[in-house]
Write an enzyme that holds these catalytic residues in place. Sequence first.
Site, PDB file in Angstrom:
ATOM      1  CG  ASP A   1       1.950   4.033   0.828  1.00 46.44           C
ATOM      2  OD1 ASP A   1       2.399   4.429  -0.263  1.00 46.44           O
ATOM      3  OD2 ASP A   1       0.907   4.491   1.344  1.00 46.44           O
TER       4      ASP A   1
ATOM      5  CB  SER B   1      -5.226   7.485  -1.008  1.00 47.52           C
ATOM      6  OG  SER B   1      -4.411   7.969  -2.054  1.00 47.52           O
TER       7      SER B   1
ATOM      8  CG  HIS C   1      -0.951   4.252  -1.882  1.00 46.68           C
ATOM      9  ND1 HIS C   1      -0.950   4.975  -0.712  1.00 46.68           N
ATOM     10  CD2 HIS C   1      -1.989   4.743  -2.625  1.00 46.68           C
ATOM     11  CE1 HIS C   1      -1.931   5.862  -0.737  1.00 46.68           C
ATOM     12  NE2 HIS C   1      -2.572   5.753  -1.883  1.00 46.68           N
TER      13      HIS C   1
END
Length: 603
Positions: free
Chosen positions: A325, A160, A358
């Site tokens: 995601d 991320s 995610h």
Amino acid sequence: MDNLFASSDSIRRSSALPHARCATLEGPLALELGGSLAEVTVCYETYGTLSPARDNAILICHALSGDSHVASHDADDVEGWWDVVVGPGKAIDTGRYFVICANVLGGCRGTTGPNSINPATGKPYGGDFPRITIGDMVEVQRRLVDHLGIDRLLAVVGGSMGGMQVLDWALRYPDRIRAAIPIATTHRLGAQALAFDIVGRNAILRDPNYRNGQYYDGGPTPADGLAIARMIGHITYLSTQSMASKFDADRERPRDVDYPYEKEYGVGSYLAYQGGRFVERFDANSYLAISRAMDHFNLARDHGSLPAALGQSTCRWLILSFSSDWLFPPRQSREIVDALLAADRPATYCNVQSECGHDAFLLSDELPVYGPLIEAFLARSANGGQAEPEPNGESWDVQPDVRSIYHGPRLDLELIEQLVPTRGRVLDLGCGNGELLARLRARGHQDLLGVELNTTALLAAVRRGLDVVQFDLDTGLGGFGDRQFDFVLLSQTLQTVRQPDKVLLEMLRVGRMGMVSFPNFAHRSARRQLCEQGIAPVTEGLPFKWYRSPNIHFLSLKDFESYCAEANITIHRCIALDTTTATEVTEDPNLNADTAIYLVSRP
């Protein structure tokens, strides 16, 4: 805890971090967007032992709400945010590597941030904390690495926002890292992700208790705004599938949680709980500062283009994305991979199939896939680019799913190996477990790349120390430039793709020469079964029952040659084989050969 409330945040605590250390870095820090910080303190934790050569250090970069506590240090320590990956015997093995994780600049867990004292005023910075960037965070990490006496990192790893830091490290300090592993990340936030960040920040800024960020006087804090921002964030971390599996069964059965937000439905209870818990360990000003840094990150803007940016790197790359995601979707990772390939940088890529959204990189659900990929890639990096030795005499070979299996004798591999010159760049389409590429490397080839769709086969190839990207050949080879390779190989794959004509044209666009091998469906044994017995052929070279066959095109040598004539493809050589007798067939090969190899090119 009720499973309804389980999330990637479940193990995070607001309690003190007894193993954390702080270092005050020398000199002021000039910030990329203007201004400076007179001094910076960075809070960090280390795991494992630094080798005498100081060459086994791995820096792990955390996401927006993370901190230095990436894993537990011992049985008495609380879990870290990536305990599933980091620790003795795990994918990032602290028995082998020296792991460093630091709270980022702008954080609220010991590193200089908005809740730190501004030396100019003697009070917390609050809303006066200057704008920071991902690059500023990386610069602080670089100074910490210097402070620890490490000249070059074995790898930088992060997911991320942590992946953004990995990207920046590889460009800003290319000579300081040997490997980069960005996970579930992007080179620039998409408009949808940016929109969610903006809404979250507005929730904080419009909280009446925000008071321009100066709320450290013991009075009320913007807890509601921060909680709502986190609720919004948690929605983006999940997927449609994970939301349904987690909340649909309990849709009308909310939980009673001690947080003052709507809890009429099960999903409402979950969001109220996550938002309330987050306020207990995080600071609203830090949320603003860090999210703004993420939103500003844009490699193409800052370097002219994405290939120009990533072309500055000198390390090897492992890029991981997750299929569900939608915050940082796989196509954004693919853009990174395509740019690396366009810049001729060594890359391995896998889009891990997952229903977790995610958050998948923080969870154990797909750990059997992404964990071994990280482990094998790091081992190769630590071994100077060589494959990790196979354990206990076992083979890295695998039998992947039916689409990639070819059970017949692989005489074609031996011949292709001999036919490919020892110089030049080689691309193997449908490389399977990497057997052919490994053979070529053993002959002295250095510039090799595989393309494989099956994840199990890809892992086997990575364990062999090969660079492999997970692409579907039917979607084309758009990431590769014209004539980027000297030889492109397509071994026992042509008959399994949906658009063989498109694949052939693409392989001869990206390669100067192509080498194709495939089973001959006009072989006499196949004809006999079809004509005399009236059944779909099952032979030694075509061992599949019709309902389990990966072969969706039933071509013969004549079919292939006819198409080449239509498509202006030049056939330089054809080797027709009877693989059962290991001989070349010269008499009526369309009848007597069960396999063929063609050397082709196209103007």
